[in-house]
Design a protein around this motif. Structure first.
Motif, PDB file in Angstrom:
ATOM      1  N   GLY A   1       0.784  -1.235   0.000  1.00 34.01           N
ATOM      2  CA  GLY A   1       0.000   0.000   0.000  1.00 34.01           C
ATOM      3  C   GLY A   1       0.808   1.272   0.000  1.00 34.01           C
ATOM      4  N   VAL A   2       2.126   1.163  -0.188  1.00 36.94           N
ATOM      5  CA  VAL A   2       2.977   2.351  -0.247  1.00 36.94           C
ATOM      6  C   VAL A   2       2.798   3.033  -1.602  1.00 36.94           C
ATOM      7  CG1 VAL A   2       5.353   3.193  -0.204  1.00 36.94           C
ATOM      8  CG2 VAL A   2       4.636   1.372   1.348  1.00 36.94           C
ATOM      9  N   ALA A   3       2.752   4.344  -1.602  1.00 39.23           N
ATOM     10  CA  ALA A   3       2.535   5.104  -2.832  1.00 39.23           C
ATOM     11  C   ALA A   3       3.671   4.886  -3.819  1.00 39.23           C
ATOM     12  CB  ALA A   3       2.400   6.591  -2.506  1.00 39.23           C
ATOM     13  N   ARG A   4       3.318   4.831  -5.096  1.00 43.51           N
ATOM     14  CA  ARG A   4       4.294   4.799  -6.189  1.00 43.51           C
ATOM     15  C   ARG A   4       4.498   6.247  -6.646  1.00 43.51           C
ATOM     16  NH1 ARG A   4       0.313   1.308  -6.856  1.00 43.51           N
ATOM     17  NH2 ARG A   4      -0.652   2.395  -8.626  1.00 43.51           N
ATOM     18  N   ASN A   5       5.740   6.709  -6.619  1.00 40.92           N
ATOM     19  CA  ASN A   5       6.029   8.130  -6.806  1.00 40.92           C
ATOM     20  C   ASN A   5       6.714   8.420  -8.136  1.00 40.92           C
ATOM     21  OD1 ASN A   5       5.185   9.103  -4.117  1.00 40.92           O
ATOM     22  ND2 ASN A   5       6.850   7.786  -3.414  1.00 40.92           N
ATOM     23  N   PHE A   6       6.375   9.563  -8.683  1.00 41.97           N
ATOM     24  CA  PHE A   6       7.030  10.079  -9.890  1.00 41.97           C
ATOM     25  C   PHE A   6       7.352  11.552  -9.675  1.00 41.97           C
ATOM     26  CE2 PHE A   6       6.649  12.700 -13.678  1.00 41.97           C
ATOM     27  CZ  PHE A   6       7.599  12.131 -14.506  1.00 41.97           C
ATOM     28  N   SER A   7       8.498  11.977 -10.195  1.00 39.37           N
ATOM     29  CA  SER A   7       8.852  13.394 -10.187  1.00 39.37           C
ATOM     30  C   SER A   7       9.716  13.691 -11.408  1.00 39.37           C
ATOM     31  CB  SER A   7       9.613  13.771  -8.912  1.00 39.37           C
ATOM     32  OG  SER A   7       9.918  15.155  -8.890  1.00 39.37           O
TER      33      SER A   7
ATOM     34  N   GLU B   1      11.813   4.933 -17.834  1.00 40.69           N
ATOM     35  CA  GLU B   1      11.639   3.538 -17.430  1.00 40.69           C
ATOM     36  C   GLU B   1      11.556   3.438 -15.907  1.00 40.69           C
ATOM     37  OE1 GLU B   1      14.728   1.266 -19.237  1.00 40.69           O
ATOM     38  OE2 GLU B   1      14.252   1.921 -21.257  1.00 40.69           O
ATOM     39  N   TYR B   2      10.532   4.076 -15.358  1.00 35.87           N
ATOM     40  CA  TYR B   2      10.335   4.061 -13.916  1.00 35.87           C
ATOM     41  C   TYR B   2       9.238   3.064 -13.558  1.00 35.87           C
ATOM     42  CZ  TYR B   2      12.901   8.508 -13.960  1.00 35.87           C
ATOM     43  OH  TYR B   2      13.845   9.497 -14.140  1.00 35.87           O
ATOM     44  N   ASN B   3       9.397   2.372 -12.445  1.00 35.05           N
ATOM     45  CA  ASN B   3       8.413   1.381 -12.024  1.00 35.05           C
ATOM     46  C   ASN B   3       7.063   2.002 -11.695  1.00 35.05           C
ATOM     47  OD1 ASN B   3      10.239  -0.733 -12.304  1.00 35.05           O
ATOM     48  ND2 ASN B   3      10.967  -0.554 -10.189  1.00 35.05           N
ATOM     49  N   SER B   4       7.062   3.278 -11.382  1.00 36.88           N
ATOM     50  CA  SER B   4       5.810   3.938 -11.014  1.00 36.88           C
ATOM     51  C   SER B   4       4.908   4.184 -12.215  1.00 36.88           C
ATOM     52  CB  SER B   4       6.105   5.269 -10.321  1.00 36.88           C
ATOM     53  OG  SER B   4       6.834   6.125 -11.177  1.00 36.88           O
ATOM     54  N   LEU B   5       5.460   4.164 -13.426  1.00 36.07           N
ATOM     55  CA  LEU B   5       4.698   4.438 -14.640  1.00 36.07           C
ATOM     56  C   LEU B   5       4.196   3.122 -15.226  1.00 36.07           C
ATOM     57  CD1 LEU B   5       7.023   7.153 -16.208  1.00 36.07           C
ATOM     58  CD2 LEU B   5       5.114   7.454 -14.629  1.00 36.07           C
ATOM     59  N   ASP B   6       2.899   3.026 -15.457  1.00 32.07           N
ATOM     60  CA  ASP B   6       2.299   1.750 -15.840  1.00 32.07           C
ATOM     61  C   ASP B   6       2.247   1.515 -17.338  1.00 32.07           C
ATOM     62  OD1 ASP B   6       1.515   0.603 -13.235  1.00 32.07           O
ATOM     63  OD2 ASP B   6       0.322   2.425 -13.081  1.00 32.07           O
ATOM     64  N   VAL B   7       1.904   2.518 -18.110  1.00 34.13           N
ATOM     65  CA  VAL B   7       1.783   2.314 -19.554  1.00 34.13           C
ATOM     66  C   VAL B   7       2.116   3.618 -20.276  1.00 34.13           C
ATOM     67  CG1 VAL B   7      -0.695   2.869 -19.557  1.00 34.13           C
ATOM     68  CG2 VAL B   7       0.265   1.475 -21.396  1.00 34.13           C
ATOM     69  N   ASP B   8       2.842   3.489 -21.384  1.00 32.47           N
ATOM     70  CA  ASP B   8       3.172   4.652 -22.207  1.00 32.47           C
ATOM     71  C   ASP B   8       2.018   4.969 -23.148  1.00 32.47           C
ATOM     72  OD1 ASP B   8       5.638   4.603 -21.025  1.00 32.47           O
ATOM     73  OD2 ASP B   8       6.666   3.675 -22.724  1.00 32.47           O
ATOM     74  N   ILE B   9       1.818   6.244 -23.395  1.00 27.33           N
ATOM     75  CA  ILE B   9       0.882   6.683 -24.428  1.00 27.33           C
ATOM     76  C   ILE B   9       1.583   7.731 -25.293  1.00 27.33           C
ATOM     77  CG2 ILE B   9      -1.197   6.202 -23.074  1.00 27.33           C
ATOM     78  CD1 ILE B   9      -1.346   9.233 -22.479  1.00 27.33           C
ATOM     79  N   PRO B  10       1.216   7.838 -26.563  1.00 30.12           N
ATOM     80  CA  PRO B  10       1.885   8.810 -27.457  1.00 30.12           C
ATOM     81  C   PRO B  10       1.246  10.196 -27.358  1.00 30.12           C
ATOM     82  CG  PRO B  10       0.349   7.505 -28.718  1.00 30.12           C
ATOM     83  CD  PRO B  10       0.287   6.973 -27.309  1.00 30.12           C
ATOM     84  N   PHE B  11       1.179  10.721 -26.147  1.00 29.49           N
ATOM     85  CA  PHE B  11       0.530  12.008 -25.919  1.00 29.49           C
ATOM     86  C   PHE B  11       1.174  13.111 -26.756  1.00 29.49           C
ATOM     87  CE2 PHE B  11      -0.302  15.939 -23.615  1.00 29.49           C
ATOM     88  CZ  PHE B  11      -1.628  15.824 -23.248  1.00 29.49           C
ATOM     89  N   TYR B  12       2.497  13.099 -26.844  1.00 33.48           N
ATOM     90  CA  TYR B  12       3.230  14.116 -27.614  1.00 33.48           C
ATOM     91  C   TYR B  12       2.751  14.111 -29.063  1.00 33.48           C
ATOM     92  CZ  TYR B  12       7.421  16.885 -28.892  1.00 33.48           C
ATOM     93  OH  TYR B  12       8.283  17.858 -29.336  1.00 33.48           O
ATOM     94  N   GLN B  13       2.660  12.915 -29.652  1.00 34.95           N
ATOM     95  CA  GLN B  13       2.212  12.811 -31.040  1.00 34.95           C
ATOM     96  C   GLN B  13       0.732  13.146 -31.183  1.00 34.95           C
ATOM     97  OE1 GLN B  13       4.237  10.714 -29.507  1.00 34.95           O
ATOM     98  NE2 GLN B  13       5.980  10.227 -30.822  1.00 34.95           N
TER      99      GLN B  13
END
Length: 745
Positions: free
Chosen positions: A219-225, A600-612
């Motif tokens: 239950g520990v938060a997965r963090n991104f910065s 390539e961080y464990n906190s990120l679940d799936v890539d999307i082509p938002f930029y494109q």
């Protein structure tokens, strides 16, 4: 970069001197200091009430809980600075985490920073002043322990809620307090979603990524910065993380499936970090937010001598705080929820603020040619550097002819100056050096490209340099770090991330001289007969120059680069950029190296082509080079899935001795080893790419290993990234392949 003891002592003395004379005026750089804490110590209190309202939204102030609540009148959804239930009840907050504002302060005497929530530091102590302003409310948070006061304006518009801080109105006790504000986090729980398998946060790492909000494990938060526009290039760095994918767009968001909140950093993006915490079982909330660094920072290795030896010391620009505002606009989305709705809202922001227009046509193929690289040699035992030619101008036309795809190619020439892709003279000395061919050979290449309807861009390195030329000297034209040292930029090993000891460091062009360098580049391009200029490095790099108040914490980077591109275009030059920040991407004629993945961080679940999704059909683009990626087939499919041009990086000559210099992926660029792959991939995708070369992406969905992309002209493509064929919507998609449906319903 080692520093002697004496400059450190001088720097410390200067800092103390500035501190002693601090009185809310200006320092030697002319930078406005904050107000004194006592100047704004008077408190006022506004009663709970509806404080603003328009056709779309209603804004409530809850004085008892220090909470600002925005009601979306279109669907009844509540968005608030502290989490509440949809019924309006507040959530239990035993640890005082739910705060409308958090801060981080620096303690000068200890050379360290301290984080503090606004709930503990101000709200619980009655340290919040409130007063009504036009269309909203101003709250001033008094952190008595640190003698720091932060006024924040919350105002309502037809698009949503804006939170904003005027940095000149911050209060600090400069005479007696050891603390200074370092970071300000605005509304950390406003852009949030309940922990649930169907909800997610959006963060713009690289191409873009989703963080699902389910609770996992303990239950520990997965963090991104991540810092918007990347780390400040002027700050010293001892290690480079190869997994980093920089943030190019100041936008983030949260969705619960039915409701989506898009947040756009409209002021101070160059100082801002986007942070996110997903799946925290303690709070039951997943959230993403903006944290602004308002003072400069640098970490230097000091040589203390004796038993102490070398030690890394953190330095904060203690007395200098930048001018201007920090602002985030929070815009509820109901028409097209999720990341597609966030992309649409952000694209509208770029149209309104940067003039983004839908007038572009993608080519099928983009080729980047690398000209030369410096290698270390010896003469009678004395080391020196000279360029090894990888590709000449005549090689470029020869390779293009072998590929045989006239009229549908963009070409970029990178590292064709005397130092190649190594650090050398700024913009190669603003002349064609003859290393990869002279004026005659370049003229022949431009004629070849013009005849074949090929767009040609010549890349000029306008940031890093280590040799004098054209009035730019490494010693006199360098930027300054936060602690007053000249910047030293090193290359890093792509394998280990460590500094490459055998390669010399470079200076970073002073921000005060950028305009001069751009004008010289335009004159150089005109004289050489160049049809287009590439400005790779400055299009994707944010850097400070602490010798001038305008450029503290990368100040004015957006306007400066926009002005640079405008200057080049006024000289009738096409301008290309690479993996570009939004402000340079929107006004360019071509984007090379558009990111295909997130960090390539464990906190990120799936890539999307938002930029494109944002730029396709608005600015011609190609994604990262297929042949130099870790998985060429995957990169090919990713490019195809968004209808972008296929990009490859090529050289004509390769020697194994270049491997010792660890220039990333050069060994994979040899043209003769790539031509057949290029032909095959282009042949397979050319008809489809031509069918969507001016189209916009209107839908992108994820079904396990399959991605479905919809374009506004009715074309739909299904791409299978799995190792087995799969069926979807009655269509069988081959393993590691794609199927195109034209005029889909």
């Amino acid at each position: 970069m080692k520093k002697s003891k004496m400059p450190a002592v001088i720097s410390a003395v200067l800092s103390v001197t500035l501190l002693l004379c601090a009185c809310g005026s200006k320092d030697k750089y002319g930078t406005l200091r904050t107000k004194s804490y006592e100047q704004i110590s008077e408190k006022t209190y506004a009663d709970s009430a509806v404080i603003a309202e328009n056709d779309n939204f209603k804004l409530n102030w809850d004085a008892d809980d220090c909470n600002i609540i925005m009601t979306d009148k279109r669907n009844g959804k509540l968005w608030s600075t502290s989490p509440i239930r949809q019924s309006g009840e507040t959530l239990e907050d035993a640890n005082s985490l739910f705060s409308p504002l958090d801060i981080e302060v620096v303690m000068r005497s200890a050379f360290k920073s301290i984080k503090q929530t606004g709930k503990n530091g101000a709200v619980n102590n009655g340290g919040v002043s409130s007063k009504l302003i036009e269309n909203g409310i101003e709250l001033t948070f008094f952190f008595d322990e640190y003698q720091i006061a932060i006024p924040v304006e919350y105002t309502l518009s037809e698009k949503g809620l804006k939170a904003s801080v005027n940095l000149e109105n911050i209060g600090e006790n400069a005479e007696s307090s050891d603390y200074r504000i370092f970071k300000i986090t605005l509304a950390p729980y406003l852009c949030a979603a309940r922990n649930d398998n169907n909800n997610y946060l959006f963060v713009p790492s690289g191409s873009g990524a989703l963080m699902y909000t389910d609770v996992r494990g303990d239950g520990v938060a997965r963090n991104f910065s991540g810092k918007i526009y990347g780390a400040d290039a002027s700050a010293e760095k001892k290690f480079e993380d190869s997994e980093i994918k920089e943030i190019r767009m100041p936008v983030f968001g949260a969705t619960d499936g039915e409701n989506t909140l898009c947040a756009i950093v409209t002021d101070g993006a160059q100082t801002c970090y986007i942070d996110a915490e997903a799946g925290d079982a303690q709070t039951g909330i997943s959230n993403t937010y903006a944290s602004f660094q308002v003072r400069g920072y640098n970490a230097s290795v000091m040589e203390f001598g004796g038993a102490t030896g070398n030690k890394e010391v953190e330095y904060f620009s203690y007395d200098r705080i930048e001018k201007g505002r920090l602002s985030v606009v929070y815009q509820p989305i109901i028409s097209d929820t999720g990341y597609m709705g966030i992309a649409e809202a952000y694209r509208d922001y770029l149209k309104d603020n940067y003039g983004l227009t839908a007038d572009s046509e993608d080519k099928t193929l983009s080729l980047e040619f690398v000209g030369a690289v410096e290698t270390k040699k010896h003469f009678i035992g004395i080391p020196y550097y000279s360029a090894d030619v990888l590709t000449s101008f005549s090689d470029v036309s020869s390779i293009i002819s072998k590929i045989g795809l006239d009229n549908n190619i963009d070409v970029k020439l990178k590292g064709f100056g005397e130092s190649g892709i190594s650090y050398g003279k700024l913009a190669g000395g603003f002349k064609l050096t003859g290393v990869t061919g002279g004026k005659k050979e370049f003229s022949e290449l431009t004629k070849f490209c013009s005849k074949s309807n090929i767009n040609l861009y010549y890349d000029c390195e306008l940031l890093y340099f280590r040799k004098s030329s054209g009035g730019f000297s490494p010693s006199r034209s360098n930027s300054s770090t936060a602690n007053g040292y000249p910047v030293a930029k090193y290359r890093f090993s792509p394998a280990t991330g460590d500094i490459l000891k055998d390669t010399p460091s470079a200076s970073i062009l002073s921000r005060t001289l950028l305009e001069k360098a751009i004008k010289k580049t335009a004159a150089f391009a005109e004289k050489a007969g160049m049809p287009g200029i590439s400005i790779d490095t400055i299009s994707n790099t944010s850097w400070s120059d602490f010798s001038d108040r305008e450029y503290i914490n990368s100040g004015n980077i957006q306007s400066d680069i926009s002005k640079a591109v405008d200057t080049l275009k006024k000289s009738n030059l096409s301008v290309s950029v690479s993996d570009a920040n939004d402000y340079s991407a929107v006004i360019s004629d071509k984007i090379f190296d558009a990111p295909l993945s997130s960090a390539e961080y464990n906190s990120l679940d799936v890539d999307i082509p938002f930029y494109q999704i944002v730029f396709k059909g608005y600015v011609p683009l190609s994604s990262e080079s297929i042949n130099t990626s870790a998985n060429s087939r995957k990169s090919y499919l990713q490019s195809v899935s968004v209808g972008s041009a296929l990009q490859f990086s090529l050289i004509n000559n390769y020697s194994s001795k270049l491997a010792s210099y660890l220039y990333k992926d050069i060994q994979a660029m040899k043209a003769e080893n790539n031509i057949e792959m290029i032909k095959s991939m282009v042949n397979q995708a050319e008809k489809y790419l031509n069918s969507v070369n001016t189209a916009h992406i209107t839908g992108y969905e994820i079904f396990g290993n399959i991605r479905k992309t919809e374009f506004d002209n009715g074309v739909v493509i299904y791409v299978n990234f799995g190792d087995n064929s799969a069926a979807i919507n009655g269509i069988t998609v081959p393993a590691n392949g794609f199927e195109v449906v034209e005029n889909a319903d």
